[in-house]
Design an enzyme around this catalytic site. Structure first.
Site, short mmCIF file in Angstrom:
data_model
loop_
_atom_site.label_atom_id
_atom_site.label_comp_id
_atom_site.label_asym_id
_atom_site.label_seq_id
_atom_site.Cartn_x
_atom_site.Cartn_y
_atom_site.Cartn_z
CG ASP A 390 62.59 7.32 -4.80
OD1 ASP A 390 62.39 8.25 -4.00
OD2 ASP A 390 63.22 7.47 -5.88
CD GLU A 393 57.82 11.71 -2.36
OE1 GLU A 393 57.64 11.31 -3.52
OE2 GLU A 393 58.74 11.32 -1.64
CG ASP A 494 66.36 13.60 -4.37
OD1 ASP A 494 66.74 12.50 -3.93
OD2 ASP A 494 65.55 13.73 -5.30
O1 MIG Z 1 63.26 11.52 -9.48
O2 MIG Z 1 65.63 6.79 -8.55
O3 MIG Z 1 65.37 10.47 -3.88
O4 MIG Z 1 67.53 8.75 -4.13
O5 MIG Z 1 68.36 8.10 -6.74
C1 MIG Z 1 64.37 11.00 -8.83
C2 MIG Z 1 66.34 7.94 -8.81
C3 MIG Z 1 64.07 9.61 -8.38
C4 MIG Z 1 64.79 10.10 -6.17
C5 MIG Z 1 65.47 9.57 -4.95
C6 MIG Z 1 66.90 9.28 -5.26
C7 MIG Z 1 67.00 8.32 -6.42
C8 MIG Z 1 66.27 8.90 -7.63
N1 MIG Z 1 64.89 9.18 -7.29
#
Ligand code: MIG
Length: 782
Positions: A390, A393, A494
């Site tokens: 995650d 980017e 999200d």
């Molecule tokens: O800033 O880890 O898209 O699925 O639950 C949010 C917390 C960070 C973004 C992800 C989301 C996840 C969340 N993350």
């Protein structure tokens, strides 16, 4: 825009150098390579010096064909088996024809290559193209004709209808015409822009803020062949671990191990199948990567084992930001070994994410990727079955948690402005512009930004393969670039619990699929905001047809497990999730097609019906493989919708009623029903229901057979190891004549548990069971 761009000009001379044709202009030159009879690379230099002699997206060595060309008085002509390419000597204009001389694509005037400062452009004449598809993860309509889009991987949870860009970059589009579809892959990782006729009816264009104009023209003529050829270049997904086709449960806010276990047990008690539980950032020790909270998630190994025992796999989240903490091993090592991204001034770049101040591994370096992969072993050895990458980017919040300036909302204002000031918005939630990457700091951030996620995921995948050489992982990622499909599932980040976002997933997943990524899904139920019972019911009905099926929601949203709404919604969820488990052998065989040819399981109608002019107007339905047509309900309160059925006879899955397409029908679908149709001649392999993949040995393969003529290639292997790469799999072709079903073993390399086929003649509810002794045979069923 057009007026500012300086065309490259005249072709002064040319030479053939090995398998490349080099056309020299005054200041810049063009190199043409014929990759195969349908793929041609056009690579323009800046200053006659091709710097882009590597690719992050195309990782294999491309063999090239010998180039067949001739010179005429005014042009140079290159021929392949399927293409004829003319380059005008006077102005460098490139025009492509098929082998019969039909025009496919032409440069717009002399602007096939042009520059403005560091930016490189290509303008194309708008011709017969009726739709532009692909371009990765975009909000809005399926067809991007008339739209303009920008690629810059961005973490933004507000996917409003005008939101662009999002987390992924895929500078690839499929131009659809009923006769001659083609694609272009612009192999450039800088911020890139696609204006698909928004500025003019006469032309469309793409450009990037830096780098070179290096693109591949990819011929079809069918859309499927375009995708096949595109994935020939950028790669294809492996066979997923088969349990990854099961239902998966996640929530940010499962704050302790006991809670996760309780949820898992609930699935079993409530007789709702589920294969995977996720650990979101809650499980970490103050958000330090690869750690667990010593109190709330202690004894991880034991705990994961408990979950495994009741049939659950575990996939934990991994973020790239490493907590700045000298007592934290990973941070310390990263500093000692000089593995973190730096600013051009030489100091380590410190950003701000969940752990507070963070340093970021420089994934553009192979040694850093190896290191990260090695560090990942810590969680692998605890018994996890995959990795969820995650925030790659890369996302870095404005320091410290300042509200993001309003400028992010000024979407689209940067288009065509070319002022540095307007471009600042791109750096608000990521690294600043002056971060550098690579062992010798050879890359500026602008070049690496869009591939940072891809490179992190590559580290995850390769690290996994070293740690567990014979177990396939489930890697999932939010950010990516073309080629990400070689390593990972892509989920769409999200979204929100809005009807609009249920709808949005339809075109978005279709375009991601066309962009070469077979394993795609959106958070079922929606991530942000609170889901309603009705929305959840409709979303799970749809979600079981997403290749990747995961229910996930954010910290502050209401509970979103299938039983969290009402008895009715729980029953609907159970019914559909069970149906998903029945469909796994069908889906798995589709993944084989994705591995072999790059054809995605989730298909826009035009992939299946390329000549159907009506298909493009029906983005609110899609096909799963060639046999199932899904037309979800996506409006609150709606109990009916219009469904388009293309050419052929279609059978209502629920009541078996037949329809002759092409036609539009009005379909009544109360809350527990999703409009679902089977194409004539379909053969759908099905499993018996189970609570999780592997719970029951599947000794009988059921074949749902639909009247008419059709074929299906069924694939099977052990579902978990890489042995299929050594030939341990079976391929069986089923041929339906309408009266008989032929079982034809195409390849036999795996000993399955199966002893029988059960033919379920869907139209008349007739069941025939026959032994499967591994021999080909013909079975009469009517
Ligand atoms: O800033 O880890 O898209 O699925 O639950 C949010 C917390 C960070 C973004 C992800 C989301 C996840 C969340 N993350």
């Amino acid at each position: 825009m057009l007026k500012k761009v300086v065309p490259w000009g005249k072709v002064l001379s040319y030479k053939k150098q090995k398998d490349e044709l080099i056309l020299e202009g005054e200041k810049e030159s063009l190199k043409i390579e014929v990759i195969n009879d349908k793929i041609v690379r056009f690579h323009f230099s800046k200053d006659k010096n091709w710097k882009h002699n590597y690719s992050f997206a195309i990782e294999k060595d491309l063999s090239k064909k010998d180039l067949d060309f001739e010179e005429k008085s005014s042009e140079i002509i290159i021929k392949t088996k399927f293409l004829k390419i003319n380059v005008c000597k006077e102005n460098g204009k490139i025009v492509l024809f098929d082998s019969q001389g039909n025009l496919i694509l032409s440069d717009y005037k002399d602007l096939g290559y042009g520059r403005f400062k560091d930016k490189v452009f290509s303008f194309k004449k708008m011709g017969e193209e009726k739709a532009f598809l692909g371009l990765g993860e975009k909000v809005g309509d399926l067809n991007k004709k008339g739209k303009k889009l920008v690629n810059w991987n961005t973490d933004d949870p507000h996917h409003y209808p005008n939101k662009d860009p999002l987390y992924q970059t895929h500078p690839f589009f499929l131009a659809w015409t009923p006769e001659r579809s083609y694609g272009i892959f612009f192999d450039n990782t800088y911020r890139s822009y696609f204006n698909m006729g928004e500025e003019s009816d006469d032309y469309y264009y793409f450009y990037a803020d830096g780098g070179e104009l290096d693109y591949y023209f990819i011929y079809g003529p069918t859309p499927k062949e375009v995708v096949e050829n595109y994935t020939y270049l950028t790669g294809r997904y492996y066979m997923p671990p088969i349990w990854a086709l099961g239902y998966q449960q996640s929530k940010w806010g499962y704050s302790e191990a006991e809670k996760v276990l309780e949820i898992a047990k609930n699935f079993r008690e409530k007789d709702i199948p589920c294969d995977v539980m996720y650990f979101d950032i809650d499980h970490m020790d103050e958000f330090r990567v690869f750690t667990n909270d010593p109190i709330r998630f202690s004894n991880m190994g034991e705990f994961i084992q408990k979950l495994n025992e009741i049939g659950f796999k575990v996939v934990p989240i991994v973020d790239p930001g490493v907590k700045k903490d000298v007592n934290f091993e990973i941070y310390r090592e990263g500093i000692e070994k000089d593995y973190f991204c730096k600013k051009s001034t030489g100091e380590i770049f410190i950003g701000y994410v969940w752990p507070g101040e963070c340093a970021f591994p420089d994934f553009a370096r192979e040694d850093v990727r190896d290191w990260w992969g090695k560090k990942q072993e810590k969680i692998i050895n605890m018994g996890v079955s995959g990795v969820w990458d995650d925030m790659n980017e890369p996302s870095s919040f404005p320091h410290p948690f300042e509200p993001i300036s309003k400028s992010l909302e000024k979407n689209n204002t940067f288009w065509g402005q070319f002022s540095d000031h307007e471009e600042e918005i791109f750096y608000e939630k990521t690294f600043p512009k002056d971060v550098v990457h690579g062992k010798n700091k050879e890359f500026i951030h602008d070049e690496i930004h869009n591939v940072y996620g891809l490179l992190m995921v590559k580290a995850s995948f390769e690290g996994w393969k070293k740690a567990k050489p014979n177990i396939r992982p489930l890697i999932i990622t939010r950010a990516g670039f073309s080629g990400i499909q070689k390593y990972s599932v892509v989920w769409t980040g999200d979204n929100k619990s809005w009807w609009e976002h249920l709808y949005m997933s339809l075109p978005m997943l279709q375009n991601l699929s066309i962009s070469g990524i077979p394993f795609v899904g959106a958070d079922v139920g929606g991530f942000g905001e609170n889901c309603t019972p009705e929305l959840f019911a409709r979303w799970i009905e749809l979600g079981i047809f997403y290749p990747f099926l995961r229910n996930h929601s954010e910290l502050n949203s209401r509970p979103q497990e299938p039983w969290a709404f009402s008895k009715e919604v729980e029953d609907i969820s159970r019914k559909y999730i069970k149906m998903r488990y029945r469909l796994i052998p069908y889906l798995y065989s589709l993944f084989w097609e994705a591995k072999e040819r790059g054809i995605p399981p989730l298909r826009s109608l035009i992939l299946e019906f390329p000549e159907d002019q009506e298909a493009i107007h029906n983005e609110d339905e899609f096909m799963l493989g060639s046999n199932l047509l899904i037309a979800p309900i996506y409006r609150e309160g709606a109990k009916a919708r219009s469904v388009y059925l293309p050419q052929g006879v279609w059978y209502d899955f629920w009541n078996k009623k037949a329809y002759q397409g092409p036609c539009y029908i009005s379909y009544y679908a109360p809350l527990d029903t999703i409009p679902l149709f089977l194409k004539e001649g379909s053969i759908i392999p099905l499993w018996e229901e189970q609570n999780f993949v592997g719970e029951k040995s599947q000794e009988i393969l059921e074949l749902m057979v639909v009247p008419g003529e059709g074929k299906f290639i069924y694939y099977e292997d052990d579902g978990i190891s890489w042995n299929y790469e050594e030939g341990e799999y079976n391929l069986i072709e089923f041929i339906n004549t309408g009266k008989t079903l032929e079982v034809r073993y195409l390849y036999k390399g795996y000993k399955s548990e199966r002893g029988k086929f059960r033919i379920n003649v869907n139209s008349v509810e007739k069941i025939i069971e026959i032994e499967d002794n591994g021999e080909s045979k013909v079975i009469e069923y009517s």
